[in-house]
Design a protein around this motif. Structure first.
Motif, PDB file in Angstrom:
ATOM      1  N   ARG A   3       0.313  -1.037  -0.124  1.00 37.80           N
ATOM      2  CA  ARG A   3       0.287  -0.136  -0.577  1.00 37.80           C
ATOM      3  C   ARG A   3       0.537   1.054   0.004  1.00 37.80           C
ATOM      4  NH1 ARG A   3      -3.255   1.785   4.930  1.00 37.80           N
ATOM      5  NH2 ARG A   3      -4.395   3.624   3.544  1.00 37.80           N
ATOM      6  N   HIS A  22     -10.692   6.035   2.908  1.00 40.46           N
ATOM      7  CA  HIS A  22     -12.729   6.857   2.451  1.00 40.46           C
ATOM      8  C   HIS A  22     -13.026   7.061   1.772  1.00 40.46           C
ATOM      9  CE1 HIS A  22     -13.317   4.653   7.139  1.00 40.46           C
ATOM     10  NE2 HIS A  22     -12.222   5.452   7.170  1.00 40.46           N
ATOM     11  N   GLU A  63     -17.445   8.406   2.615  1.00 41.35           N
ATOM     12  CA  GLU A  63     -16.826   7.492   4.208  1.00 41.35           C
ATOM     13  C   GLU A  63     -17.216   6.320   3.854  1.00 41.35           C
ATOM     14  OE1 GLU A  63     -15.101   8.476   6.529  1.00 41.35           O
ATOM     15  OE2 GLU A  63     -15.411  10.669   5.226  1.00 41.35           O
ATOM     16  N   SER A  64     -17.875   5.346   3.349  1.00 40.63           N
ATOM     17  CA  SER A  64     -17.328   3.964   2.235  1.00 40.63           C
ATOM     18  C   SER A  64     -15.857   4.485   2.170  1.00 40.63           C
ATOM     19  CB  SER A  64     -17.582   3.650   1.286  1.00 40.63           C
ATOM     20  OG  SER A  64     -19.220   3.415   1.497  1.00 40.63           O
ATOM     21  N   VAL A  65     -15.059   2.426   2.695  1.00 37.97           N
ATOM     22  CA  VAL A  65     -14.140   2.336   2.461  1.00 37.97           C
ATOM     23  C   VAL A  65     -14.078   1.557   1.227  1.00 37.97           C
ATOM     24  CG1 VAL A  65     -11.690   1.270   3.266  1.00 37.97           C
ATOM     25  CG2 VAL A  65     -13.767   2.130   4.924  1.00 37.97           C
ATOM     26  N   ILE A  92     -14.284  -2.006   0.023  1.00 35.96           N
ATOM     27  CA  ILE A  92     -14.471  -2.771   1.646  1.00 35.96           C
ATOM     28  C   ILE A  92     -15.210  -3.079   2.547  1.00 35.96           C
ATOM     29  CG2 ILE A  92     -12.075  -3.154   3.590  1.00 35.96           C
ATOM     30  CD1 ILE A  92     -10.392  -1.991   1.786  1.00 35.96           C
ATOM     31  N   SER A  93     -15.597  -1.529   2.414  1.00 28.82           N
ATOM     32  CA  SER A  93     -16.584  -0.642   3.803  1.00 28.82           C
ATOM     33  C   SER A  93     -17.782  -0.586   3.585  1.00 28.82           C
ATOM     34  CB  SER A  93     -16.060  -1.166   5.405  1.00 28.82           C
ATOM     35  OG  SER A  93     -16.997  -0.910   5.918  1.00 28.82           O
ATOM     36  N   LYS A  94     -18.352  -1.546   2.971  1.00 31.03           N
ATOM     37  CA  LYS A  94     -20.053   0.270   2.498  1.00 31.03           C
ATOM     38  C   LYS A  94     -20.847   0.867   3.878  1.00 31.03           C
ATOM     39  CE  LYS A  94     -22.381  -2.147  -1.148  1.00 31.03           C
ATOM     40  NZ  LYS A  94     -22.763  -2.843  -1.700  1.00 31.03           N
ATOM     41  N   VAL A  95     -20.766   2.124   3.828  1.00 33.55           N
ATOM     42  CA  VAL A  95     -21.120   3.204   4.885  1.00 33.55           C
ATOM     43  C   VAL A  95     -22.971   2.729   4.289  1.00 33.55           C
ATOM     44  CG1 VAL A  95     -22.769   5.687   5.178  1.00 33.55           C
ATOM     45  CG2 VAL A  95     -19.871   5.263   4.953  1.00 33.55           C
ATOM     46  N   ARG A 124     -13.426  13.133  11.725  1.00 37.31           N
ATOM     47  CA  ARG A 124     -12.603  12.367  10.245  1.00 37.31           C
ATOM     48  C   ARG A 124     -12.511  13.393   9.476  1.00 37.31           C
ATOM     49  NH1 ARG A 124     -16.460   6.804   8.523  1.00 37.31           N
ATOM     50  NH2 ARG A 124     -15.532   5.483  10.397  1.00 37.31           N
TER      51      ARG A 124
ATOM     52  N   VAL B 194      -9.647   4.721  14.426  1.00 36.95           N
ATOM     53  CA  VAL B 194      -9.218   4.053  13.151  1.00 36.95           C
ATOM     54  C   VAL B 194     -10.055   4.681  12.038  1.00 36.95           C
ATOM     55  CG1 VAL B 194      -9.401   2.087  11.969  1.00 36.95           C
ATOM     56  CG2 VAL B 194      -8.677   1.968  14.115  1.00 36.95           C
ATOM     57  N   PHE B 230      -6.983  -1.184   8.857  1.00 34.38           N
ATOM     58  CA  PHE B 230      -6.569  -1.550   7.468  1.00 34.38           C
ATOM     59  C   PHE B 230      -5.060  -2.637   7.068  1.00 34.38           C
ATOM     60  CE2 PHE B 230      -8.346   2.543   6.444  1.00 34.38           C
ATOM     61  CZ  PHE B 230      -8.853   2.107   4.701  1.00 34.38           C
ATOM     62  N   ASP B 232      -3.553  -6.040   7.712  1.00 34.91           N
ATOM     63  CA  ASP B 232      -3.677  -7.528   6.416  1.00 34.91           C
ATOM     64  C   ASP B 232      -4.413  -8.973   7.388  1.00 34.91           C
ATOM     65  OD1 ASP B 232      -2.831  -6.197   3.775  1.00 34.91           O
ATOM     66  OD2 ASP B 232      -0.516  -6.679   5.113  1.00 34.91           O
ATOM     67  N   ASN B 365     -15.550  -5.599  12.193  1.00 32.29           N
ATOM     68  CA  ASN B 365     -16.105  -4.863  11.500  1.00 32.29           C
ATOM     69  C   ASN B 365     -16.688  -4.298  10.142  1.00 32.29           C
ATOM     70  OD1 ASN B 365     -14.587  -5.608   9.384  1.00 32.29           O
ATOM     71  ND2 ASN B 365     -13.964  -4.687   8.232  1.00 32.29           N
ATOM     72  N   GLY B 394     -18.668   3.480   7.625  1.00 33.14           N
ATOM     73  CA  GLY B 394     -16.984   2.967   6.897  1.00 33.14           C
ATOM     74  C   GLY B 394     -16.127   2.398   8.037  1.00 33.14           C
ATOM     75  N   MET B 395     -15.988   1.119   8.119  1.00 31.54           N
ATOM     76  CA  MET B 395     -15.103   0.622   8.508  1.00 31.54           C
ATOM     77  C   MET B 395     -13.616  -0.719   7.982  1.00 31.54           C
ATOM     78  SD  MET B 395     -14.207   2.261  12.502  1.00 31.54           S
ATOM     79  CE  MET B 395     -13.566   1.105  13.776  1.00 31.54           C
ATOM     80  N   PRO B 396     -12.606  -0.314   7.693  1.00 35.79           N
ATOM     81  CA  PRO B 396     -11.985  -1.211   7.444  1.00 35.79           C
ATOM     82  C   PRO B 396     -11.627  -2.401   8.262  1.00 35.79           C
ATOM     83  CG  PRO B 396     -10.704   1.057   8.549  1.00 35.79           C
ATOM     84  CD  PRO B 396     -11.253   1.327   9.028  1.00 35.79           C
ATOM     85  N   GLU B 397     -10.584  -3.365   8.101  1.00 39.03           N
ATOM     86  CA  GLU B 397     -10.315  -4.304   8.479  1.00 39.03           C
ATOM     87  C   GLU B 397      -9.061  -3.794   9.797  1.00 39.03           C
ATOM     88  OE1 GLU B 397     -10.547  -4.294   5.285  1.00 39.03           O
ATOM     89  OE2 GLU B 397     -11.021  -6.475   4.776  1.00 39.03           O
TER      90      GLU B 397
END
Lengths: 433, 433
Positions: A3, A22, A63-65, A92-95, A124, B194, B230, B232, B365, B394-397
């Motif tokens: 990354r 995000h 803000e979705s990831v 990765i993560s939907k609001v 944020r 986070v 984020f 892994d 998450n 929206g939260m990452p791993e």
């Protein structure tokens, strides 16, 4: 694939890169579309042309990831000087609910209550992130300075069996059947530790059941604590505090240029010589300059503090002024009187940009004198047994201060309410999140 | 005349010097007498011959504060390689009551209760000073490491409106008429942050109304908190925690050689490769090595932790072992299950010298998965509204850990009770000083 963060992106021109973050903003304008991604360090522009990719994000809320693989293209005009082309997006993560407050505008247009109700999301926003990034630097700087001056860090308890300061603004609770309180200040523990390490500091929580919701008070706050033995005079303490503030300013300038630009704020003026005035002299100066006569008062009102600050700023180009020699009646029992001016004390307040940010002074270090002082205040020495104990066992001349962690941030950044400089403020109305 | 500290004294051979401190010991042996003075950095020997000076200190009790002007004489055999001759003594603060406990012996011979009753004085003893000097270095090291890894320091609140962990060990109190609690952990706030800074850390207070006075538990304690988005896998968190411990050890070795010598302690062995074992495998190893069969248990007992530690130390020369994959039933609702081993979680404990010092893992998450997990535990999602809110946005791993600040000090220094590593411990019996 490793990354890449926004700030490093420009070093990877023409490379395949992976970025994550995000969705700060979507600009869907038909043929060419953009996603602005927010990561740890800043913003990244993603250029979307492929219909399949556009479809993926069409309904995604801010803000979705997501993570994005694509080609990094250097562009001097772009955010952080690079953007991502030909992106392949993974969600990765939907609001799941629309944000109750918009955080991707330069200013959040909402009142302080709405802002605090939505604190987890509001934090944020770029300006809020900048405030607390700077606050983290300030804490680090305070500790660096204290350690460079041979002070030892201590971790005082917050649950206490008796009040150290007197007064009624205490949070009381049952502790295994006994009465306990949340600590009003680390005063007792700092003084005990002077006998151990001579010079100590802490970044410690304090609690006051403040009944009024002023813009300067919260119920749980943090203090930069400092206490030092073997002083020559109370001026040693003042000097440490001024130098700490100057060190903090220098470090923020060095480490947080980006955040200061986001906030569009100038840090306070802390010149080489900081004016140190007795309370009486400050009142005299206020009278001379404004014809408002407060010379018979035994304290400065918040308004007086603003007035003296303005006068000092104009005359000495200093945002900081130190006021000393508050009368005995206005200071806690442990404050050392001035032998040459026995109604007044070797105490001080620091006024920064018109607001009190620190208070301190020399303490009485003699057991009998402390007992006398408690009695003179009409209090009972038996209520202060824990506090008094240590003074039977040899204490050098000593003093210290408590400086408001959130207040210092507030005045450094010109914020109108101390809650803006408090991560999760607690007050009469607010206990969550 | 500028004060000289004990460590610098040897540089001032044959000079007139000023030293200050507490009387650590007097050795009045007739013709030649000695005072051992304790200052910030260590001990100084004062050689007394003049009858007038001897008279001054004759009745002074230990711990009284004095200043001494005299001639510095370099002497290889003396404390800090120099002593003071021809002293002129000024008394700064007399001890008015005999110490209830002797602190100038190599060991304090008293039980833990007596030691804690006299904490303010006991902390002046060489070994206690060494413990908390080292603890201060450890805190500094933890922050240095976290900052070097781009984590941002946060300051979570300690007063909260609802429980984050569940369970009954809560201190409850009235907060402007509402129910409030002392925070069990910074869990919620770390996770919120986070979403803001991706990687955060704190040194934060936690409170548990522990009903039993074990040597491992107090009611108010401090945690090294860490949380990171984020990731892994949960192995990223384990790796950060191992590296933090290694960094802390290195810094203590570098900065606290003197204190380690006073304590006569060896820091734990933290080799390059730290064994990471699933709970089941740890139980298997215990069975193989001891024939004690705990393979059907769903946790390690404190005794099992000691056993596995001993086996690992012998085999891998490591005082640290990481145990992973605790079953869902033994972990908080927010712990991520392992997809490939769905009864168990991506969680871990760090066992250092036989004691659990840190616990953490990957967190769930996803909002819906969290709701399910709360329900499966027989709890009501409505009790966790504050906690759950942020997962809608929206939260990452992500994952993190809490590591016991006092427990780490305890195990680093081989102390038998966590109270010895706590400045002012709070427990069922103790709320002051």
């Amino acid at each position: 694939m490793k990354r890449i963060y926004s700030l490093d992106l420009k070093k990877h021109n023409k490379e395949n890169v992976l970025v994550k973050g995000h969705i700060f903003q979507k600009r869907m304008m038909g043929k060419v579309n953009f996603i602005i991604l927010r990561d740890r360090d800043g913003l990244i522009q993603i250029v979307l042309k492929d219909a399949k990719e556009i479809l993926k994000v069409q309904d995604l809320m801010d803000e979705s990831v997501i993570e994005v693989k694509g080609i990094c293209v250097y562009d001097d005009r772009s955010l952080n000087k690079a953007e991502i082309h030909e992106p392949k997006i993974t969600i990765i993560s939907k609001v799941t609910e629309p944000l109750k407050i918009e955080i991707n505008k330069p200013e959040i247009h909402a009142n302080i209550d709405t802002i605090l109700d939505n604190r987890p999301i509001v934090l944020r926003a770029p300006k809020e992130r900048a405030i607390f990034k700077i606050q983290a630097t300030m804490a680090q700087a305070y500790r660096e300075y204290a350690i460079s001056e041979n002070a030892t860090e201590i971790f005082p308890p917050t649950i206490v069996g008796s009040a150290t300061e007197g007064g009624s603004e205490l949070f009381k609770f049952k502790y295994y059947g006994k009465d306990a309180y949340l600590s009003q200040s680390a005063q007792l523990y700092k003084q005990i530790m002077v006998g151990v390490f001579e010079k100590v500091f802490a970044i410690a929580h304090s609690y006051r059941a403040e009944k009024y919701g002023t813009s300067r008070h919260t119920s749980e706050f943090i203090q930069y604590e400092f206490e030092m033995g073997f002083i020559d005079s109370y001026l040693d303490i003042i000097s440490f505090c001024i130098n700490a503030i100057r060190y903090i300013k220098t470090k923020v300038e060095k480490d947080n240029a980006k955040e200061l630009e986001i906030l569009q704020k100038k840090l306070p003026l802390i010149p080489k010589d900081i004016p140190i005035l007795k309370l009486k002299d400050a009142q005299e100066i206020i009278f001379k300059n404004t014809k408002i006569d407060k010379r018979s008062e035994n304290d400065l009102s918040p308004e007086d503090e603003k007035t003296i600050s303005k006068i000092i700023l104009k005359k000495y180009k200093s945002d900081l002024v130190v006021i000393t020699h508050y009368p005995i009646s206005k200071r806690p029992f442990y404050t050392m009187p001035d032998k040459d001016d026995p109604d007044n004390t070797l105490s001080f307040d620091f006024i920064l940009r018109g607001e009190e940010i620190a208070t301190g002074g020399q303490r009485i270090n003699d057991y009998k004198q402390l007992i006398e002082s408690i009695k003179k205040k009409g209090m009972n020495p038996n209520d202060f047994v824990d506090f008094l104990e240590i003074f039977k066992y040899g204490m050098p001349e000593e003093g210290g201060f408590g400086m408001g962690f959130e207040r210092l941030t507030q005045q450094f950044l010109g914020l109108s309410n101390v809650r803006e400089a408090t991560l999760f403020p607690r007050d009469v109305k607010r206990i969550s999140p």
